[in-house]
Design an enzyme around this catalytic site. Structure first.
Site, short mmCIF file in Angstrom:
data_model
loop_
_atom_site.label_atom_id
_atom_site.label_comp_id
_atom_site.label_asym_id
_atom_site.label_seq_id
_atom_site.Cartn_x
_atom_site.Cartn_y
_atom_site.Cartn_z
N ASN A 7 0.33 19.71 7.65
CA ASN A 7 -0.15 18.65 6.77
C ASN A 7 -0.74 17.48 7.56
O ASN A 7 -0.92 16.40 7.03
CB ASN A 7 1.01 18.15 5.88
CG ASN A 7 0.52 17.43 4.65
OD1 ASN A 7 -0.42 17.86 4.00
ND2 ASN A 7 1.17 16.33 4.30
N HIS A 53 6.29 12.92 -5.95
CA HIS A 53 5.60 14.12 -6.45
C HIS A 53 6.34 14.75 -7.63
O HIS A 53 6.41 15.98 -7.76
CB HIS A 53 5.46 15.15 -5.32
CG HIS A 53 4.73 14.63 -4.12
ND1 HIS A 53 3.47 14.08 -4.20
CD2 HIS A 53 5.09 14.56 -2.80
CE1 HIS A 53 3.07 13.70 -2.99
NE2 HIS A 53 4.03 13.97 -2.14
N LYS A 96 7.10 11.90 8.08
CA LYS A 96 6.77 13.23 8.58
C LYS A 96 5.66 13.21 9.62
O LYS A 96 5.76 13.83 10.68
CB LYS A 96 6.35 14.16 7.43
CG LYS A 96 7.40 14.43 6.38
CD LYS A 96 6.94 15.46 5.37
CE LYS A 96 5.73 15.01 4.56
NZ LYS A 96 6.01 13.84 3.70
#
Length: 474
Positions: free
Chosen positions: A150, A196, A127
């Site tokens: 982010n 996660h 990302k």
């Protein structure tokens, strides 16, 4: 700063006083909201008060006038159980949102002709590189670009959008979970693998969070989907059925995809017109080695071509991209041994990308382990001369690697760096790399992966052997 007017005259609770939380408070106050802000950390509260913020203990106040709770992305929303602040918000019917949602509400309130183009990038790995690469290409093409989310500073800390500008946002599953109305002009899903799980409960919950970026997008936006994973390929097929009139672009780092962008061998092709055309050679992008970066390049190229950037301009910009810190970043060289900082590799799938690029490798691994272990890395073990294990994962990784790799249990990064350097120099093998690619989170010994990577860079510069000037890698 981008003032947020959506809650003008109403009270908003902000929980979490890190960089994003403080930027959120400033933006809400600038937009006329009243703010009650708090953090469980005494140190964070003291820091905020030292900067002039007035705090309000959300554990003790009446929540009857709270219009919304803006939650720090790292605070548990649903798993392993909702944080107390989330439960208090639910009790009074206040929505639980994040700073990306506040940004989305502000953009939606603008006249259409003043709104920036919004590009949202998600996925498990790649990302940050893809986000930075898209921003770089657009800047090289003369566009007004803001890169946030982010990566870098908080989105609400950025300058207000101007007509004709672009916001390129890296979006984690945590952030998407707290967002309901972000309509991306282009939404990108690179790949998916288990990560996660403690936050989302299971893999399906994690993947569902990623897919919400496209559900918010509506019919008019462009979707760029990596199809090299079975799960993302299936999602692409389902999206084609759900949105038959939408623009959906597949990308691949290893096979031909019609009506998309793909890499084969050393070439990147686009099949956006009548016939596929070669756009560039991958080896021109020296800061982006490996198959994983071929996927990042394909995603960035597909995106900027849909924004009207010429293929040659895009290719030249990709070739000139310098890479990111902590992503296969070369931080030094001693007697032909290169030292590579890949601290961002916080899971095995991310570490796999770096392990595929070098041989022989003196591998520093460990930290706070995640689900899944190192099984996915077995095909790359022949490239690894020796592993140097650190942190909470040390014993677990040693068990997993027992009988498969030579290992040394080092405990901490300083010991591992010195040991790896010692062995690499003693062996004298051509092409040797000391690689920090931990396959684990940093939080057992460092504040974040950046701090871990910075520590590695400092350790390399302090080794007792002269270190050549570092060149930035991918």
């Amino acid at each position: 700063m981008i003032p947020v007017h959506a809650f003008k005259g109403r009270r908003v609770a902000v929980f979490g006083l890190g960089r994003t939380g403080l930027a959120t408070i400033r933006a809400l106050l600038a937009g006329g909201a009243e703010v009650s802000a708090w953090d469980d950390s005494e140190a964070s509260r003291a820091s905020a008060e030292a900067q002039g913020f007035v705090l309000d203990d959300l554990n003790r106040r009446d929540w009857g006038d709270i219009a919304a709770l803006v939650l720090s992305p790292g605070v548990p929303l649903t798993h392993p159980k909702p944080h107390r602040m989330v439960e208090l918000a639910h009790a009074v019917g206040a929505p639980v949102i994040g700073d990306i949602e506040l940004f989305a509400l502000e953009i939606a309130a603008m006249p259409a002709k003043r709104r920036p183009k919004i590009i949202g990038i998600t996925g498990t790995n790649g990302k940050s590189t893809t986000t930075a690469l898209i921003g770089h290409i657009l800047r090289e093409a003369g566009r007004n670009v803001t890169v946030a989310g982010n990566i870098g500073d908080a989105v609400l800390a950025q300058d207000p959008p101007r007509p004709g500008s672009y916001f390129v946002l890296e979006l984690s599953s945590y952030q998407i979970d707290l967002t309901q109305s972000l309509q991306c002009d282009i939404a990108i899903l690179l790949n998916i693998s288990p990560d996660h799980i403690d936050r989302h409960g299971d893999f399906s919950g994690y993947f569902a969070a990623k897919q919400r970026l496209f559900a918010m997008q509506g019919e008019t936006g462009v979707a760029v989907i990596g199809v090299d994973d079975a799960e993302t390929s299936d999602f692409y097929s389902r999206l084609r059925m759900q949105r038959p009139d939408a623009q959906l672009l597949p990308i691949s780092a290893g096979r031909v995809v019609p009506h998309g962008v793909y890499a084969l061998g050393n070439q990147v092709y686009e099949a956006l017109g009548v016939a596929p055309q070669s756009v560039m050679q991958l080896d021109r992008a020296r800061a982006l080695p490996g198959r994983h970066n071929a996927q990042n390049i394909a995603a960035a190229l597909a995106t900027v071509r849909m924004l009207g950037i010429g293929a040659r301009v895009a290719a030249d910009a990709i070739a000139g991209f310098g890479g990111l810190a902590h992503r296969q970043e070369q931080v030094g060289e001693i007697s032909g041994v290169r030292f590579i900082n890949d601290s961002k590799a916080t899971n095995a799938e991310a570490a796999m990308q770096a392990l595929a690029c070098y041989d022989p490798i003196y591998w520093i691994a460990g930290g706070r382990p995640k689900a899944g272990g190192l099984e996915v890395l077995k095909p790359f073990f022949p490239r690894i001369a020796k592993a140097y294990l650190i942190g909470e994962a040390e014993a677990r990784f040693a068990r997993e690697l027992d009988g498969k790799l030579a290992c040394e249990r080092c405990g901490d990064l300083a010991t591992a760096t010195a040991a790896a350097c010692r062995d690499a120099l003693a062996d004298g093998r051509p092409g040797a790399v000391v690689l920090l690619s931990p396959a684990a989170a940093s939080f057992d010994q460092f504040a974040n992966f950046e701090a871990r990577g910075d520590a590695f860079r400092a350790l390399v510069s302090g080794l007792d052997v002269p270190v050549a000037d570092a060149e930035t890698g991918a």
